[in-house]
Write a protein that holds these residues in place. Structure first.
Motif, PDB file in Angstrom:
ATOM      1  N   ALA A 116     -13.473  17.128  40.275  1.00  0.00           N
ATOM      2  CA  ALA A 116     -14.282  15.947  39.930  1.00  0.00           C
ATOM      3  C   ALA A 116     -15.189  16.239  38.740  1.00  0.00           C
ATOM      4  O   ALA A 116     -15.999  17.170  38.785  1.00  0.00           O
ATOM      5  CB  ALA A 116     -15.108  15.508  41.131  1.00  0.00           C
ATOM      6  N   LYS A 117     -15.052  15.449  37.678  1.00  0.00           N
ATOM      7  CA  LYS A 117     -15.851  15.620  36.460  1.00  0.00           C
ATOM      8  C   LYS A 117     -16.633  14.363  36.074  1.00  0.00           C
ATOM      9  O   LYS A 117     -17.580  14.431  35.310  1.00  0.00           O
ATOM     10  CB  LYS A 117     -14.935  16.005  35.282  1.00  0.00           C
ATOM     11  N   VAL A 118     -16.214  13.212  36.585  1.00  0.00           N
ATOM     12  CA  VAL A 118     -16.907  11.951  36.309  1.00  0.00           C
ATOM     13  C   VAL A 118     -17.058  11.196  37.619  1.00  0.00           C
ATOM     14  O   VAL A 118     -16.082  11.011  38.356  1.00  0.00           O
ATOM     15  CB  VAL A 118     -16.145  11.076  35.293  1.00  0.00           C
ATOM     16  N   ALA A 119     -18.292  10.778  37.910  1.00  0.00           N
ATOM     17  CA  ALA A 119     -18.575  10.048  39.145  1.00  0.00           C
ATOM     18  C   ALA A 119     -19.225   8.716  38.826  1.00  0.00           C
ATOM     19  O   ALA A 119     -19.985   8.592  37.854  1.00  0.00           O
ATOM     20  CB  ALA A 119     -19.490  10.876  40.049  1.00  0.00           C
ATOM     21  N   LEU A 120     -18.942   7.713  39.648  1.00  0.00           N
ATOM     22  CA  LEU A 120     -19.479   6.365  39.454  1.00  0.00           C
ATOM     23  C   LEU A 120     -20.098   5.880  40.750  1.00  0.00           C
ATOM     24  O   LEU A 120     -19.501   6.024  41.825  1.00  0.00           O
ATOM     25  CB  LEU A 120     -18.361   5.412  39.019  1.00  0.00           C
ATOM     26  N   GLN A 121     -21.292   5.315  40.649  1.00  0.00           N
ATOM     27  CA  GLN A 121     -22.027   4.805  41.807  1.00  0.00           C
ATOM     28  C   GLN A 121     -22.290   3.320  41.638  1.00  0.00           C
ATOM     29  O   GLN A 121     -22.687   2.863  40.564  1.00  0.00           O
ATOM     30  CB  GLN A 121     -23.360   5.547  41.951  1.00  0.00           C
TER      31      GLN A 121
ATOM     32  N   ASP B  27     -13.319  10.016  38.517  1.00  0.00           N
ATOM     33  CA  ASP B  27     -12.627  10.757  39.568  1.00  0.00           C
ATOM     34  C   ASP B  27     -13.058  10.350  40.966  1.00  0.00           C
ATOM     35  O   ASP B  27     -12.241  10.287  41.881  1.00  0.00           O
ATOM     36  CB  ASP B  27     -12.893  12.263  39.406  1.00  0.00           C
ATOM     37  N   VAL B  28     -14.356  10.097  41.142  1.00  0.00           N
ATOM     38  CA  VAL B  28     -14.892   9.858  42.473  1.00  0.00           C
ATOM     39  C   VAL B  28     -15.928   8.745  42.393  1.00  0.00           C
ATOM     40  O   VAL B  28     -16.681   8.646  41.417  1.00  0.00           O
ATOM     41  CB  VAL B  28     -15.491  11.160  43.056  1.00  0.00           C
TER      42      VAL B  28
END
Length: 399
Positions: A375-380, A291-292
């Protein structure tokens, strides 16, 4: 079988122009971000079993000096330096200690006190770590100074020539990130610029149309994250606000960095792709689940090529995401809601931990005016040339 790792507390300082706050030295920065992270976790420093401290510019045991502002309990403290991916490398090491069962609660902290202007070398009497990269790129593109915008600008030019993207796409990415930063009180810059203002700003690398507003600034600041094991989270009843690191990978340069005659790979696209693929494989997640995203937009062209490396777009199609508004609010993903490095700032040792803080706030629903709905899944994604990249995926603990 590895243990689960959770982020239970995050904190950061506002990022500032170097020297803007008189007398603001790195111990004070570390004290502010570290205490914010501990307060957020709701635990005292004496529950921290290890600390991993990242910085690029500073003396060898600056990590100890920084942590002593939080407490002096005799714990192991490691000093971490991995160029611009220093902060996420500290995060990776702090997570690895928990993942491997060596600790139940660790601290990752990063800071930087920088000099104004372009990055410079500290030692002139030895081989520079990026010399192989610079020499390889100089065989493809005429050298330009400063080296960093030249390298990433050359990667952007390669994308333009191969796939039909244009410098206008770089400007649109920068305009987006400056617009996002207006809602981030921690950002060094909170000004909104029109597309024309971005394009008309002072030119930094003319061949790629790269202006000052498409480049990350030098910055002072600090970020921190408290990590914990599943047992620690359960024993301290922290599940409601804990965020799980569900996948994480670090990758360094491969032969393809140099053997593909590609500026895009010289600035780390293959590293990023391999790290992202490892995270997707280990978690079962796909880009469509995300999501983000906070990714390393040190220069706007790097955000463009990283879309493809992270699997958000097929090869040669990243600019279509820009044209379609797919990477901002209302699109398929929100990329760099914090303003990214371009507008939030880039104190090298703190950058990866500021990204971690933003991802944690987003998944908790605590990001205020920049919150990504649902937002439930975040990627860095955090990269440093010379080279190392860390990609990390997060989900709420109670999902």
């Amino acid at each position: 079988m590895s243990n689960k790792v959770y982020v239970i507390g995050v904190g950061m300082t506002k990022f500032e122009k170097p020297g803007r706050k008189e007398g603001w030295d790195y111990p004070a920065m570390a004290k502010e971000s570290g205490n914010k992270a501990l307060d957020d976790a709701g635990i005292p420093f004496d529950q921290i079993e290890q600390a991993h401290v990242g910085f690029m510019y500073g003396e060898s045991t600056s990590g100890q000096r920084a942590i002593y502002e939080l407490g002096m309990t005799g714990i192991p403290i490691t000093n971490v330096n991995n160029n611009c991916s220093t902060g996420s490398t500290a995060l990776y090491l702090a997570a690895s200690a928990i993942r491997g069962g060596l600790a139940d609660c660790t601290l990752a902290l990063g800071f930087e006190k920088m000099q104004p202007g372009s990055l410079t070398t500290s030692y002139e009497d030895r081989e520079q770590p990026l010399m192989n990269h610079i020499q390889a790129l100089a065989e493809m593109r005429e050298f330009a100074f400063p080296p960093a915008p030249w390298m990433f600008g050359a990667a952007g030019l390669e994308h333009n020539e191969r796939y039909g993207s244009t410098p206008e796409h770089f400007a649109k990415i920068a305009e987006k990130n400056h617009r996002h930063s207006a809602n981030n009180p921690y950002a060094q810059f909170q000004d909104v610029y029109s597309l024309e203002e971005v394009k008309d700003a002072k030119m930094v690398y003319a061949e790629a149309g790269l202006t000052r507003l498409m480049c990350s600034p030098t910055s002072d600041g600090s970020g921190a994250a408290v990590l914990a094991s599943e047992k620690f989270v359960e024993d301290n009843n922290l599940g409601d606000r804990a965020v799980e690191i569900v996948g994480q990978a670090m990758v360094t340069d491969m032969r393809s960095t140099f053997d593909t005659n590609s500026a895009i790979n010289l600035v780390g696209a293959d590293m990023s792709r391999k790290a992202a693929d490892k995270v997707y494989a280990s978690t079962g997640l796909t880009p469509d689940d995300v999501d983000v995203i906070e990714l390393h937009d040190c220069f706007a062209p790097n955000e463009l090529i990283t879309y493809e490396a992270l699997g958000l777009a097929g090869e040669g199609e990243a600019h279509k995401l820009v044209d379609n508004g797919d990477t901002t609010y209302g699109g398929r993903w929100v990329v760099n809601p914090s303003g990214g490095l371009i507008s939030k700032g880039h104190p090298l040792g703190a950058t990866g931990l500021a990204q971690c803080a933003e991802m944690t706030w987003q998944l908790r629903g605590d990001a205020d005016a920049r919150q990504v709905d649902g937002a439930k899944v975040a990627l860095q994604h955090n990269i440093g040339l010379g080279g190392a990249v860390v990609v990390t995926a997060y989900q709420p603990a109670n999902r």
